[in-house]
Each structure stands twice: as C-alpha cells, then as structure tokens.
Design a protein around this motif. Structure first.
Motif, PDB file in Angstrom:
ATOM      1  N   THR A   1       1.534   6.187   5.480  1.00 60.80           N
ATOM      2  CA  THR A   1       1.114   7.527   5.062  1.00 60.80           C
ATOM      3  C   THR A   1       2.249   8.250   4.352  1.00 60.80           C
ATOM      4  OG1 THR A   1      -0.366   7.600   6.962  1.00 60.80           O
ATOM      5  CG2 THR A   1       0.093   9.687   5.876  1.00 60.80           C
ATOM      6  N   LYS A   2       3.440   8.244   4.957  1.00 64.05           N
ATOM      7  CA  LYS A   2       4.580   8.938   4.351  1.00 64.05           C
ATOM      8  C   LYS A   2       5.005   8.276   3.053  1.00 64.05           C
ATOM      9  CE  LYS A   2       6.550  10.039   8.810  1.00 64.05           C
ATOM     10  NZ  LYS A   2       7.702   9.793   9.663  1.00 64.05           N
ATOM     11  N   SER A   3       5.043   6.951   3.046  1.00 65.39           N
ATOM     12  CA  SER A   3       5.491   6.253   1.838  1.00 65.39           C
ATOM     13  C   SER A   3       4.539   6.493   0.677  1.00 65.39           C
ATOM     14  CB  SER A   3       5.671   4.755   2.100  1.00 65.39           C
ATOM     15  OG  SER A   3       4.486   4.177   2.592  1.00 65.39           O
ATOM     16  N   LEU A   4       3.245   6.514   0.939  1.00 65.43           N
ATOM     17  CA  LEU A   4       2.290   6.775  -0.135  1.00 65.43           C
ATOM     18  C   LEU A   4       2.475   8.190  -0.680  1.00 65.43           C
ATOM     19  CD1 LEU A   4      -0.065   5.872  -1.891  1.00 65.43           C
ATOM     20  CD2 LEU A   4      -1.599   6.716  -0.107  1.00 65.43           C
ATOM     21  N   LYS A   5       2.654   9.143   0.200  1.00 66.78           N
ATOM     22  CA  LYS A   5       2.840  10.529  -0.236  1.00 66.78           C
ATOM     23  C   LYS A   5       4.070  10.656  -1.138  1.00 66.78           C
ATOM     24  CE  LYS A   5       3.091  15.226   1.531  1.00 66.78           C
ATOM     25  NZ  LYS A   5       3.101  16.089   2.702  1.00 66.78           N
ATOM     26  N   LYS A   6       5.158   9.972  -0.767  1.00 64.58           N
ATOM     27  CA  LYS A   6       6.386  10.043  -1.557  1.00 64.58           C
ATOM     28  C   LYS A   6       6.273   9.296  -2.888  1.00 64.58           C
ATOM     29  CE  LYS A   6       9.469  10.645   2.346  1.00 64.58           C
ATOM     30  NZ  LYS A   6      10.537  10.076   3.161  1.00 64.58           N
ATOM     31  N   ALA A   7       5.533   8.210  -2.897  1.00 63.10           N
ATOM     32  CA  ALA A   7       5.466   7.357  -4.088  1.00 63.10           C
ATOM     33  C   ALA A   7       4.321   7.694  -5.020  1.00 63.10           C
ATOM     34  CB  ALA A   7       5.350   5.890  -3.664  1.00 63.10           C
ATOM     35  N   LEU A   8       3.380   8.486  -4.568  1.00 60.07           N
ATOM     36  CA  LEU A   8       2.146   8.730  -5.318  1.00 60.07           C
ATOM     37  C   LEU A   8       2.386   9.158  -6.763  1.00 60.07           C
ATOM     38  CD1 LEU A   8      -0.823   8.447  -4.774  1.00 60.07           C
ATOM     39  CD2 LEU A   8      -0.895  10.834  -4.092  1.00 60.07           C
ATOM     40  N   ARG A   9       3.325  10.023  -6.997  1.00 63.11           N
ATOM     41  CA  ARG A   9       3.546  10.501  -8.373  1.00 63.11           C
ATOM     42  C   ARG A   9       4.098   9.421  -9.295  1.00 63.11           C
ATOM     43  NH1 ARG A   9       8.944  13.979  -8.964  1.00 63.11           N
ATOM     44  NH2 ARG A   9      10.203  12.963  -7.382  1.00 63.11           N
ATOM     45  N   TYR A  10       4.629   8.333  -8.735  1.00 62.68           N
ATOM     46  CA  TYR A  10       5.179   7.241  -9.539  1.00 62.68           C
ATOM     47  C   TYR A  10       4.191   6.090  -9.738  1.00 62.68           C
ATOM     48  CZ  TYR A  10       9.479   9.629  -8.257  1.00 62.68           C
ATOM     49  OH  TYR A  10      10.446  10.572  -8.054  1.00 62.68           O
ATOM     50  N   LEU A  11       3.130   6.072  -8.959  1.00 65.31           N
ATOM     51  CA  LEU A  11       2.201   4.945  -8.992  1.00 65.31           C
ATOM     52  C   LEU A  11       1.309   5.003 -10.231  1.00 65.31           C
ATOM     53  CD1 LEU A  11       1.108   4.737  -5.262  1.00 65.31           C
ATOM     54  CD2 LEU A  11       2.618   3.177  -6.494  1.00 65.31           C
ATOM     55  N   PRO A  12       1.028   3.825 -10.803  1.00 68.08           N
ATOM     56  CA  PRO A  12       0.112   3.789 -11.958  1.00 68.08           C
ATOM     57  C   PRO A  12      -1.319   4.047 -11.500  1.00 68.08           C
ATOM     58  CG  PRO A  12       0.701   1.567 -11.285  1.00 68.08           C
ATOM     59  CD  PRO A  12       1.522   2.506 -10.441  1.00 68.08           C
ATOM     60  N   ARG A  13      -2.138   4.434 -12.429  1.00 60.25           N
ATOM     61  CA  ARG A  13      -3.542   4.693 -12.136  1.00 60.25           C
ATOM     62  C   ARG A  13      -4.325   3.376 -12.215  1.00 60.25           C
ATOM     63  NH1 ARG A  13      -3.837  10.016 -11.861  1.00 60.25           N
ATOM     64  NH2 ARG A  13      -2.649  11.345 -13.255  1.00 60.25           N
ATOM     65  N   VAL A  14      -4.322   2.665 -11.087  1.00 56.71           N
ATOM     66  CA  VAL A  14      -4.995   1.366 -11.026  1.00 56.71           C
ATOM     67  C   VAL A  14      -6.498   1.534 -11.210  1.00 56.71           C
ATOM     68  CG1 VAL A  14      -5.404  -0.656  -9.570  1.00 56.71           C
ATOM     69  CG2 VAL A  14      -3.167   0.421  -9.581  1.00 56.71           C
ATOM     70  N   ASN A  15      -7.030   2.712 -10.853  1.00 56.62           N
ATOM     71  CA  ASN A  15      -8.476   2.943 -11.002  1.00 56.62           C
ATOM     72  C   ASN A  15      -8.921   2.943 -12.458  1.00 56.62           C
ATOM     73  OD1 ASN A  15      -7.196   5.345 -11.569  1.00 56.62           O
ATOM     74  ND2 ASN A  15      -8.649   6.633 -10.460  1.00 56.62           N
ATOM     75  N   GLU A  16      -7.981   3.004 -13.397  1.00 59.30           N
ATOM     76  CA  GLU A  16      -8.330   2.946 -14.813  1.00 59.30           C
ATOM     77  C   GLU A  16      -8.591   1.510 -15.268  1.00 59.30           C
ATOM     78  OE1 GLU A  16      -5.178   4.935 -16.882  1.00 59.30           O
ATOM     79  OE2 GLU A  16      -5.655   6.871 -15.984  1.00 59.30           O
ATOM     80  N   LEU A  17      -8.259   0.564 -14.421  1.00 59.91           N
ATOM     81  CA  LEU A  17      -8.504  -0.849 -14.722  1.00 59.91           C
ATOM     82  C   LEU A  17      -9.797  -1.288 -14.071  1.00 59.91           C
ATOM     83  CD1 LEU A  17      -4.978  -2.308 -13.973  1.00 59.91           C
ATOM     84  CD2 LEU A  17      -5.980  -1.898 -16.192  1.00 59.91           C
ATOM     85  N   ASP A  18     -10.215  -2.477 -14.394  1.00 59.10           N
ATOM     86  CA  ASP A  18     -11.384  -3.050 -13.753  1.00 59.10           C
ATOM     87  C   ASP A  18     -10.917  -3.841 -12.529  1.00 59.10           C
ATOM     88  OD1 ASP A  18     -14.032  -3.602 -13.353  1.00 59.10           O
ATOM     89  OD2 ASP A  18     -14.061  -5.306 -14.743  1.00 59.10           O
ATOM     90  N   ILE A  19     -10.260  -3.132 -11.592  1.00 59.64           N
ATOM     91  CA  ILE A  19      -9.734  -3.760 -10.378  1.00 59.64           C
ATOM     92  C   ILE A  19     -10.251  -2.981  -9.180  1.00 59.64           C
ATOM     93  CG2 ILE A  19      -7.655  -4.233  -9.019  1.00 59.64           C
ATOM     94  CD1 ILE A  19      -6.140  -4.687 -11.571  1.00 59.64           C
ATOM     95  N   ASP A  20     -10.817  -3.698  -8.231  1.00 52.34           N
ATOM     96  CA  ASP A  20     -11.295  -3.103  -6.995  1.00 52.34           C
ATOM     97  C   ASP A  20     -10.104  -3.017  -6.035  1.00 52.34           C
ATOM     98  OD1 ASP A  20     -12.962  -2.136  -4.981  1.00 52.34           O
ATOM     99  OD2 ASP A  20     -13.568  -4.147  -4.358  1.00 52.34           O
ATOM    100  N   VAL A  21      -9.837  -1.834  -5.492  1.00 53.95           N
ATOM    101  CA  VAL A  21      -8.716  -1.642  -4.579  1.00 53.95           C
ATOM    102  C   VAL A  21      -9.232  -1.449  -3.158  1.00 53.95           C
ATOM    103  CG1 VAL A  21      -6.714  -0.221  -3.997  1.00 53.95           C
ATOM    104  CG2 VAL A  21      -7.313  -0.609  -6.401  1.00 53.95           C
ATOM    105  N   VAL A  22      -8.821  -2.333  -2.274  1.00 57.00           N
ATOM    106  CA  VAL A  22      -9.121  -2.220  -0.850  1.00 57.00           C
ATOM    107  C   VAL A  22      -7.932  -1.477  -0.243  1.00 57.00           C
ATOM    108  CG1 VAL A  22      -9.570  -3.466   1.288  1.00 57.00           C
ATOM    109  CG2 VAL A  22     -10.416  -4.389  -0.891  1.00 57.00           C
ATOM    110  N   ASP A  23      -8.125  -0.212   0.089  1.00 59.00           N
ATOM    111  CA  ASP A  23      -7.043   0.649   0.567  1.00 59.00           C
ATOM    112  C   ASP A  23      -6.912   0.531   2.084  1.00 59.00           C
ATOM    113  OD1 ASP A  23      -5.146   2.888  -0.204  1.00 59.00           O
ATOM    114  OD2 ASP A  23      -6.322   3.839   1.385  1.00 59.00           O
ATOM    115  N   ARG A  24      -5.708   0.195   2.563  1.00 59.99           N
ATOM    116  CA  ARG A  24      -5.463   0.060   3.996  1.00 59.99           C
ATOM    117  C   ARG A  24      -4.190   0.809   4.374  1.00 59.99           C
ATOM    118  NH1 ARG A  24      -9.910  -0.820   3.799  1.00 59.99           N
ATOM    119  NH2 ARG A  24     -11.052  -2.665   4.394  1.00 59.99           N
TER     120      ARG A  24
END
Length: 159
Positions: free
Chosen positions: A42-65
């Motif tokens: 949870t903490k790592s995602l919050k800190k890294a979120l602004r640096y992460l690419p927008r994977v949802n713009e691709l044709d890739i299904d993301v299983v979030d855990r």
C-alpha cells in the motif's frame, strides 16, 4: 564450519535512471504480455504512483494484488495461485524487499512465470538476489529459498 549463501543470478535487464518505470510499457509490449499480476504494498504504491506508466492505455489486463505485509509461505501460495488461475504472462513486484521476495517466490512456484521487479528502496538486495527470505505471519524469520530463475527486468526509478 560457517555456512554461506551464494547466488550468481541477476536480472536479464536492469534499468536505473530517472523515468525508469516508464520503460515498463515498451518492455511488456516486447514480451507480448496480455495479462500481468501486479503485486505491491500500500505504501509503496502510494509513493510510486506518480512515476508509474499508464498500463491501462495498453491492451493488457492487470490483476491487481495488494501485498499482505510478510513474505510468508501463505502469501506466496496466494500470489502463485492467483497467477496460475488468472493465466498471467508476467508477475510484477513493486515495493521493498519482502514484496520483491514474494514476487520471486510466487513466480517460481507458479511454474517459472517471468517476473519484473520494481524496487522502491535502494537499501536492500532483493531486486538483484536469486533468493527469498521467508517469515511467519507474525514477522519472525523462518529461512530462505534459492531460485534458479531471475527477473526479466529490474526497474529502479530515480528522481
């Protein structure tokens, strides 16, 4: 006699620079990935979120855990089972050492699924080493396991 753990496996590719997380999209395209399991704290995602690419713009299904907090046998079983049931092409681990160790172990247990490690802390060797340290749910260390697989990519984002 002293016992020493020695591994000599590192990532197939290592990117460490400003904007390194952005390399992930092109990399997943080059792997022809259509479904990924994204394991994160949870903490790592919050800190890294602004640096992460927008994977949802691709044709890739993301299983979030979301990571449970310990690299335990139960947590590895849960993530590996998810990876198998969802037929993921790649497991992505984002976070500190315990998250990355869980991603490595789950990838191995799920049938040597390719995996990407995205460390959010530069203070440990989990992104590079071919082993995982295991803990009980209460945080007590119970040992380690060495693997014969290595990450297909390690992205270390720097500001």
């Amino acid at each position: 006699m002293a016992y020493h753990v020695m591994t000599r496996i590192g990532p197939q590719q290592y990117v460490s620079e400003q904007g390194a997380y952005g390399y992930l999209i092109d990399f997943l395209k080059s792997c022809s990935a259509t479904r990924v399991l994204f394991l994160h704290g949870t903490k790592s995602l919050k800190k890294a979120l602004r640096y992460l690419p927008r994977v949802n713009e691709l044709d890739i299904d993301v299983v979030d855990r979301t990571f449970s907090g310990e690299c335990s046998y139960q947590e590895v079983d849960r993530v590996a089972q998810d990876a198998k049931e969802k037929h993921v092409d790649v497991i992505i681990g984002l976070g500190g050492g315990k998250v990355l160790d869980t991603a490595k172990a789950a990838a191995s247990q799920a049938g040597r699924v390719p995996f990407v490690l995205m460390p959010t802390m530069a203070s440990n060797c989990a992104a590079w080493s071919a082993l995982s340290v295991f803990y009980k749910e209460d945080g007590r260390c119970v040992g380690h396991r060495i693997f014969r697989i290595n990450p297909i990519l390690c992205c270390s984002n720097r500001e």
